[in-house]
Scaffold this active site. Structure first.
Site: not given
Ligand code: GCW
Length: 830
Positions: A293, A372, A400
């Site tokens: 990332e 993820d 998240e």
């Protein structure tokens, strides 16, 4: 506290509680005279060094028993006195015991004799035994027991994604307890309290800064700050570690390279490591996110990930430090037009060829699923592919993609889908939970880590109920076989007391919460359909596709799902051992709940359940939202059984969740209804007989606004005030049967202003609210699925001919947006 003992119990119920003690609040337990007399009369501590975990254990025992029984036990530093609680290491204990020797960090707990023995294999173990004993007492459990308890794995860590400026990436509970203004915080009181909570659930390591690491952590003043953090954690048996930025030799050290094979880079890291160990001699080690990332890494110089990792590992070896190296490496510029491109393949593609090339003190840290932290993922196939490399699982306590602590989601049932998944390596039973401690492949190291992201909010995670996830994480890392519901109930008793109704209610809500969240956010393995480009919070299914992130659903007019078969797709299913590969390769044996993860099908494809995919979407979303609504009623039945502060705080969140579950439900069902053109058999989707759209009301100072994405507004349209400074009014004359209604008003709460809305029936004010919810999820500056929310006024008498009007006063950049009004007869959810 000024309460006498009789008043003491009462005081405990009414006293405001802010959650700062978590499950260690040690509320009074009823204990009559005989019970009091049976309590031990002193604590004997086998270590008088004030910074030792054994000493801390003695303090905890005294404090806990004082609070639970209002009885102060003297603490002595002697040996083996009768009628005492003895806490220490087995090595320091000279009296007889006949329980088996525990493993490292393990302990013996024996309450059967005339002393209570809390004996650790090491100091940490002794502290764990003390917390275990206190947990029993706090739950009113006086049973006589003798057993040895051992950890499932040596690595039981947490990760905090705290930045040097005090912000926290994916943190929903306020700023950092560790850092502020580029350096380590002066006041580490909360850090100490956190160490205590972690020790009580047997966590033995913490990475204190974000994996997206800032090299300024290596400034001398910050290394000294790390020393202070380590000093605070050490008495609780928790070792600290840090995340490193791979490019530090260049960005911070002034070298002209950060190439892992360059000797000056190697010695730079050795040097830095030696300096850190001078300040923190028991540093647990490093965590490195590299070539991921946008983060720098060895791939920049065409070095392998193992070559990159080993530089740190070797620098750590003289200090017995561990390198956690993240497997979260993937290309975030994938091309969706390639049918075989697949982010899920990345971890095995990168790491399998390197198996055996990592140093012995490297642990590859693997997220539970290949993408993820989604609401459901298959177990990462990397767990089956590294036979000569240590591994750890990475879980996420911070929610998240799972409601950011503004939705109740008890996570262990999700985690267990991975931990209990049998990878069938070489045709043998090999659940993931056996791979991670090194059992399956006979590895010396391994274990657990979870991203927690506590903040300065007194509740730690921003929500009282979310703390069950942190508690359960620690319990599972010690013993993953324990039932999720049993763990939950221990947590409930410790957090809210032993009242049966409280226990039953919070159990029922929590156990229903993950399935409900999955139902209204992402079905059949299609991932959480949140906005993956922006907040990761509210709905935005279109954001999954047409970008390089690879969290694709490949939804079009006909169908949906990623074809991950070997036969016709990305080949991902072939990354599993043969039996599992076969299971997923074949659409008939793929479980419904992962269907769209592995296969691309038409919306009319029939599931094993007998429903079509599209009808499953519709039904699941309506079911999920109904369940979320039921949480509010359940919680309200606890009104007199929980202190006001926590009761109100949780209630407000559950009401919010119920409203936001409708936002999710409508967004996702409308999106796929629009895309597929297939109607809901039950005719709910797109039909809302109880709603009055704001744009169809009589408007003055308000104007219609086309919301993007369209599905995050009812009828794709909201209203906003025509100017940022003048109030608007929306009114309507009702033509409904006389009756009592729940008046739900959907609006948008944007970041950037605190609008004020007032709703009236004729001349009477029904209520007023402001757009200032401080719930902790990432806010949005737009009208969308993140800012969309609902306020409900209950039991309002309405008649035909009544004029309902809403005045919206804009504030800042928030133009008092309104979506619709729903007049709901009792029991109707819409
Ligand atoms: O899920 C993603 C998060 C990033 C995070 C990254 C990671 C710390 O959105 O915020 O970065 O995962 O795990 O590295």
């Amino acid at each position: 506290m000024l309460c006498t003992f009789l008043l003491y119990l009462l005081c405990a119920i009414v006293a405001a509680e802010n959650g700062s003690q978590g499950w260690l609040r040690y509320a009074p337990v009823s204990c009559e005279k005989a019970c009091q007399d049976a309590l031990p009369s002193s604590v004997v501590v086998l270590n008088n060094n004030e910074t030792s975990p054994v000493y801390v254990a003695g303090q905890e025992l005294q404090r806990g028993i004082q609070r639970i029984f209002n009885k102060t036990l003297p603490v002595n530093y002697g040996d083996c006195a009768a009628s005492s609680i003895i806490v220490g290491t087995l090595g320091d204990y000279n009296c007889t015991h006949n329980t088996p020797e525990p493993d490292e960090d393990g302990f013996v707990l024996n309450t059967t004799g005339d002393t209570v023995q809390l004996l650790g294999q090491n100091q940490r173990g002794a502290l764990y035994a003390a917390f275990e004993y206190l947990s029993m007492l706090a739950q009113g459990n006086f049973s006589r027991v003798a057993y040895t308890s051992n950890p499932h794995a040596p690595i039981r860590w947490v990760n905090e994604w705290d930045n040097m400026d005090g912000s926290i990436e994916r943190g929903y509970a306020g700023p950092s307890i560790f850092f502020a203004n580029g350096t380590v915080a002066e006041d580490l009181t909360r850090a100490r309290d956190y160490a205590r909570l972690l020790a009580s659930i047997r966590i033995n390591g913490i990475i204190v800064n974000n994996v997206n690491a800032n090299a300024t952590l290596l400034e001398a003043r910050n290394i000294d700050g790390l020393r202070r953090i380590a000093d605070v954690f050490r008495p609780y048996g928790v070792q600290i570690g840090i995340s490193l930025n791979f490019a530090s030799p260049q960005d911070f050290g002034g070298l002209d390279t950060f190439d892992s094979l360059n000797p000056s880079v190697v010695s730079w890291w050795e040097n830095v490591t030696n300096q850190i160990y001078q300040r923190v001699p028991d540093l647990a080690g490093y965590l490195v996110k590299a070539s991921s990332e946008g983060q720098p890494g060895p791939l920049t110089y065409n070095r392998t990930l193992a070559e990159g990792a080993n530089v740190f590992a070797r620098a750590l070896q003289p200090h017995d430090g561990i390198l956690m190296f993240r497997a979260f490496v993937y290309d975030n510029n994938l091309n969706e037009s390639s049918w075989t491109a697949d982010r899920a393949n990345a971890a095995v593609d990168y790491f399998k060829p390197l198996d055996g090339e990592f140093e012995e003190n490297v642990i590859v840290q693997i997220k539970y699923g290949p993408i993820d932290f989604q609401v459901r993922e298959p177990a990462s196939p990397l767990f089956a592919n590294l036979n000569r490399t240590n591994v750890a699982i990475e879980l996420q306590v911070t929610q998240e993609y799972l409601g950011q602590q503004c939705h109740l989601v008890y996570l262990p049932p999700l985690w267990k889908t991975v931990l209990d998944f049998d990878l069938q390596v070489d045709g043998k039973v090999s659940p993931v939970r056996d791979v991670i401690p090194g059992k399956t492949f006979n590895r010396p190291l391994g274990g657990w880590t979870a991203v927690v992201n506590v903040g300065t909010n007194t509740t730690w995670l921003g929500s009282h109920l979310a703390m069950s996830n942190l508690y359960a994480y620690g319990r599972l890392a010690w013993d993953p076989i324990v039932d999720s519901e049993d763990i939950l109930q221990d947590w409930i008793r410790l957090t809210f007391g032993s009242d049966q109704h409280v226990l039953d209610t919070i159990t029922e809500m929590s156990m229903a919460s993950w399935p409900a969240y999955e139902n209204y956010t992402g079905n059949l393995g299609e991932q959480t359909l949140t906005d993956i480009i922006y907040t990761h919070y509210g709905p935005n299914p279109a954001s999954q596709d047409n970008n390089g992130w690879g969290q694709w659903t490949r939804a079009d007019r006909q169908g949906i799902g990623m074809d991950r078969t070997v036969n016709n797709g990305t080949g991902y299913s072939g990354q599993y051992p043969a039996e599992v590969a076969q299971l997923y390769e074949d659409i008939d044996t793929t479980p419904d709940d992962l269907l769209l993860w592995f296969h691309h099908v038409n919306y009319t494809y029939r599931l094993h359940s007998g429903k079509t995919v599209i009808q499953h979407f519709y039904d699941a979303h309506y079911d999920g939202a109904e369940t979320a609504h039921s949480f509010v009623d359940m919680w309200e039945s606890l009104r007199d059984k929980i202190d006001q502060e926590r009761y109100n705080d949780v209630l407000a969140r559950l009401i919010y969740q119920a409203g936001h579950s409708i936002v999710w439900r409508d967004a996702i069902t409308n999106f796929y209804h629009n895309l597929s053109g297939i109607p809901d058999e039950m005719q709910r989707v797109g039909h809302h007989p109880w709603r009055i759209e704001a744009e169809s009301m009589t408007l003055s100072g308000y104007e219609p606004y086309a919301v993007y994405p369209f599905e995050t507004a009812s009828n794709a349209t909201a209203i906003i005030t025509s100017s940022n400074s003048t109030a608007g009014m929306a009114s309507t004359t009702l033509s409904i049967p006389s009756g009592t209604y729940n008046l739900a008003i959907n609006y948008y709460d944007l970041h950037g202003g605190e609008s004020l809305w007032t709703v009236y029936r004729n001349d009477d004010q029904i209520g007023q609210w402001t757009g200032d919810t401080k719930l902790g999820h990432i806010p949005s500056t737009y009208l969308d699925g993140h800012s969309a929310t609902r306020v409900t006024f209950r039991d309002i008498d309405l008649r035909p001919g009544d004029v309902l009007w809403i005045v919206g006063e804009p504030d800042g950049t928030e133009p008092a947006p309104l979506d619709y009004v729903a007049l709901l007869p009792g029991g109707v959810v819409d």
